[in-house]
Design an enzyme around this catalytic site. Structure first.
Site, PDB file in Angstrom:
ATOM      1  N   SER A 556       1.685  -2.470   3.046  1.00  0.00           N
ATOM      2  CA  SER A 556       1.727  -2.006   1.667  1.00  0.00           C
ATOM      3  C   SER A 556       1.663  -0.480   1.656  1.00  0.00           C
ATOM      4  O   SER A 556       2.555   0.156   2.198  1.00  0.00           O
ATOM      5  CB  SER A 556       0.594  -2.651   0.873  1.00  0.00           C
ATOM      6  OG  SER A 556       0.866  -2.596  -0.495  1.00  0.00           O
ATOM      7  N   ASP A 655       8.149 -11.093  -1.997  1.00  0.00           N
ATOM      8  CA  ASP A 655       7.354  -9.920  -2.356  1.00  0.00           C
ATOM      9  C   ASP A 655       8.038  -9.228  -3.522  1.00  0.00           C
ATOM     10  O   ASP A 655       8.997  -8.484  -3.343  1.00  0.00           O
ATOM     11  CB  ASP A 655       7.233  -8.974  -1.161  1.00  0.00           C
ATOM     12  CG  ASP A 655       6.326  -7.794  -1.454  1.00  0.00           C
ATOM     13  OD1 ASP A 655       5.866  -7.665  -2.605  1.00  0.00           O
ATOM     14  OD2 ASP A 655       6.070  -7.001  -0.535  1.00  0.00           O
ATOM     15  N   HIS A 687       3.685 -10.726  -0.925  1.00  0.00           N
ATOM     16  CA  HIS A 687       3.222  -9.459  -0.354  1.00  0.00           C
ATOM     17  C   HIS A 687       2.319  -9.691   0.853  1.00  0.00           C
ATOM     18  O   HIS A 687       2.123  -8.797   1.663  1.00  0.00           O
ATOM     19  CB  HIS A 687       2.475  -8.686  -1.442  1.00  0.00           C
ATOM     20  CG  HIS A 687       2.355  -7.216  -1.202  1.00  0.00           C
ATOM     21  ND1 HIS A 687       3.438  -6.393  -0.950  1.00  0.00           N
ATOM     22  CD2 HIS A 687       1.275  -6.397  -1.184  1.00  0.00           C
ATOM     23  CE1 HIS A 687       3.031  -5.142  -0.795  1.00  0.00           C
ATOM     24  NE2 HIS A 687       1.727  -5.124  -0.928  1.00  0.00           N
TER      25      HIS A 687
END
Length: 747
Positions: A556, A655, A687
């Site tokens: 991320s 995601d 994600h």
């Protein structure tokens, strides 16, 4: 685990039983909980509902049943509890069971009723000697009727037409159906058995949604004899552009009232962010909640507010955290003691999630006391005798239950504790593997140092050198803490033979609000220089680290930083990099995200800001033109000519926070530039990678990649690494959050 693991591996991590938060009886003598265990031999998950006796520390299996969840003790009934059971075609039964029956689960357990839809977030409050209020969450259609996706009529087209934001959220396309709260009564009949009444939609026609998606649960509402208090996104604001959540109260004369009365809204002047954790004072005549002041910012400091009269729109700040010498932390998970004299909460604090008690003193006013020093508290349950039960974990222990005294005389002494892993020993881990270092911060006016956790192999030998694995956390307003995770667990890398360092760089939470806020408009600035300082300090002060065999990994925001490293000098100090679901370009990645308020806040505005339009553009009017510079100066795709380090790119198709095109673009650049690289994707993951079979493949690919460049043996052969299992087991929302090992979704 009954047998001590010889070595902590991804298989051990993913197949070890995962224990839920404990649910103590009022007197603290019995603890209900579930364990979820995945077998890589049978490729199946099993769930057990168990009861732990705190005196003997013996755990009794009540039932092995994958569809059982959310046990809650029935107040006033000895050893009786309620739980949910998922049935065929989406139906959910509400079961009545006992924890001490010798007749067996099937003989003594029965359904008090059901709701014809998937349901969760069960809460129960005693109304009288023979009746209870029951509230749970399930979806409703736009007309307020109960919605069940498995029995709803199907359409002949899969097209979805949108005329405003949201389009997608987390890993789902947004639909007209919304979360809502349903209430009813649970009443004891003449035969002694309990029966449910008719379910009523507490929010029908109100335009509200609670629990707040995608991860809201029991923290989004509370129940008392007087009604329901809840939080919902402000219906007047677009949820893709605003974080604003309001607090509402549904006053009920009875939990059979139909239709429900219109929710009463409370306002907090000058607070434009999210409100969370509404909790009734014992008796239901007062309530408290948390609120954030800044619009569009999820990592602002939570402030505690008190509603003294639920029939008046008047709230006051209970504890001024901005006052000199006060707590510079962000409270989470409010809970009252049984007598209502103490408010408990957890808060991130210097790498730990500590437990605090807030009491009112006639002489000194509000008094705040820390109750724990280390570890990470994840759930808090007060006991009727004044003691406190809580669930926690550490970097070596996946689950611990504790009871502590809360009076000054007790000095917060731990009266009882139970570890699911014997403090990590059953996993082959020990607390002596973990330490921390402090290195210079890039901006000493905000924080003088950056704290990093250091995790050494259990077989560590003095005088021997070990390669470095630098893990970069997501968020960016997040932190590495003394807590367990089944996704990014430092022990996995340490047991491969790495010294693992996890820095809490600028933007990290738990080190003061100024440090968290300092990353705004500066994603590639201060945090990058913090990492440079960490590497310089380790090279100078830790001779056991072989800096010539260093690798860096991040997900991320951590994946963004990996791509940022590629374009800058620090990237050349690593032999290999791993980027999981990271950002490649701001225009492509951040403008395609679902929660647009996030980049608009973090980068100071929109990339199309113009002073000429400021008066008419409601999205941009609070920002200045420096946001344009922030969008440009922090973009990894502006430095592609410098990319040179071998890199593994991982990005998942579901995601919707950061679209898969970000991973594909990074991989395409690496390949086109002739840089050794690989691309791993999971079509059924979001994600995060949560399904055990997928997670095992993830770990195999990652470890093989970094081990190759760090000079360590391959974790597995190429044929084993290439195995991919995309069927998996469908997990509930609560299990996904628990499996992720974190409380807040990272970006």
């Amino acid at each position: 685990m009954t047998v001590r693991a010889q070595k902590f591996t991804p298989e051990v991590l993913l197949s070890a039983p995962r224990r839920s938060a404990g649910v103590p009886s009022a007197d603290g003598t019995s603890i209900l909980y579930t364990t979820s265990t995945y077998s890589f031999d049978s490729h199946a998950k099993t769930v057990e509902l168990r009861c732990l006796n705190t005196e003997s520390k013996e755990s009794t299996l009540l039932v092995q049943e994958n569809s059982i969840s959310e046990p809650v003790w029935l107040p006033g009934e000895k050893d009786v509890f309620v739980c949910l059971k998922s049935e065929d075609k989406g139906k959910t039964s509400v079961l009545i069971a006992t924890s001490t029956s010798k007749s067996g689960w099937k003989e003594t357990t029965y359904a008090a009723g059901s709701i014809d839809a998937p349901a969760s977030s069960l809460k129960i409050v005693r109304l009288s000697d023979s009746s209870y209020a029951v509230v749970l969450a399930a979806q409703c259609s736009p007309d307020g009727s109960l919605y069940n996706a498995e029995t709803a009529p199907t359409t002949h087209s899969t097209g979805k037409l949108y005329k405003d934001l949201f389009v997608r959220h987390w890993d789902d396309y947004v639909t007209p159906q919304k979360n809502t709260l349903w209430y009813t009564t649970l009443t004891k009949a003449k035969d002694g058995k309990f029966e449910l009444g008719k379910w009523v939609n507490a929010l029908k026609g109100a335009g509200l949604e609670s629990p707040v998606p995608p991860f809201g649960g029991t923290d989004s509402f509370d129940v008392s004899k007087t009604g329901i208090i809840l939080v919902s996104k402000d219906p007047k604001m677009n949820p893709a552009l605003s974080t604003k959540c309001n607090v509402y109260y549904v006053e009920l004369s009875s939990f059979a009232e139909d239709p429900a009365p219109k929710p009463f809204e409370f306002t907090v002047p000058d607070f434009k962010g999210a409100s969370t954790s509404p909790v009734f004072y014992p008796g239901g005549k007062k309530a408290v909640f948390l609120s954030l002041s800044t619009a569009g910012y999820e990592s602002d400091k939570s402030q505690i507010f008190l509603i003294e009269d639920l029939k008046k729109d008047a709230v006051k700040r209970l504890f001024n955290q901005k006052k000199e010498g006060s707590l510079d932390k962000s409270p989470q998970s409010l809970v009252f003691s049984h007598d209502g004299n103490t408010l408990y909460f957890s808060a991130e604090d210097e790498g730990y999630s500590r437990l605090f008690a807030l009491t009112s003193d006639p002489t000194n006013g509000e008094v705040l006391r820390p109750l724990t020093d280390t570890g990470s508290v994840s759930d808090i349950q007060p006991l009727e005798n004044g003691d406190l039960f809580f669930t926690s974990s550490t970097l070596v222990d996946s689950s611990s239950y504790s009871i502590i005294g809360t009076s000054k005389a007790d000095t917060q002494a731990t009266k009882w504790t139970h570890s699911s892993t014997k403090d990590g020993s059953s996993l082959g881990l020990k607390s002596s593997q973990v330490s921390s270092i402090r290195t210079p911060a890039s901006d000493p006016t905000v924080n003088k140092t950056v704290r990093s956790w250091v995790y050494k192999p259990s077989s560590f030998e003095e005088g021997k050198k070990y390669p470095l694995a630098l893990l970069i956390h997501g968020g960016p307003q997040g932190a590495w803490g003394d807590s367990w995770s089944t996704r990014w667990n430092p022990a996995v890398y340490a047991e491969q033979g790495y010294i693992v360092i996890t820095p809490n760089i600028t933007g990290s939470t738990g080190y003061g609000q100024a440090f968290t806020d300092a990353i705004r408009k500066d994603w590639g600035g201060a945090p990058y220089h913090d990492l440079v300082n960490v590497m310089d300090w380790v090279a100078k002060n830790m001779p056991e680290v072989d800096m010539d065999r260093a690798v860096a990994l991040g997900a991320s925001y951590g994946g963004y930083m990996v791509n940022w490293l590629q374009g800058h000098d620090l990237g050349r100090r690593f032999k290999a990099l791993v980027c999981h679901d990271g950002i490649f370009s701001f225009a492509g990645g951040l403008l395609a995200t679902e929660e647009l308020y996030f980049p608009f806040h973090d980068l100071g505005g929109t990339p199309w800001y113009s002073p000429k339009n400021a008066k008419t553009d409601t999205v941009n009017q609070a920002f200045d033109q420096t946001s344009l510079d922030a969008w440009n100066k922090n973009d990894p795709s502006h430095h592609l000519s410098n990319w040179a380090t071998p890199q593994l790119v991982i990005h998942n198709e579901k995601d919707y926070r950061l679209c898969i095109s970000e991973g594909l673009a990074a991989f395409n650049v690496l390949q086109a530039r002739g840089i050794d690289s690989q691309f791993l994707t999971f079509p059924d993951e979001n994600h995060w990678v949560l399904k055990p079979e997928n997670s095992l493949v993830w770990h195999k690919v990652v470890l093989n990649w970094i081990n190759k460049y760090a000079g360590l043996p391959a974790y597995c052969g190429d044929d084993e690494e290439s195995e991919k299992f995309f069927g998996g087991v469908k997990e509930s929302k609560e299990e996904l959050v628990e499996m992720a090992g974190m409380g807040r979704p990272e970006t």
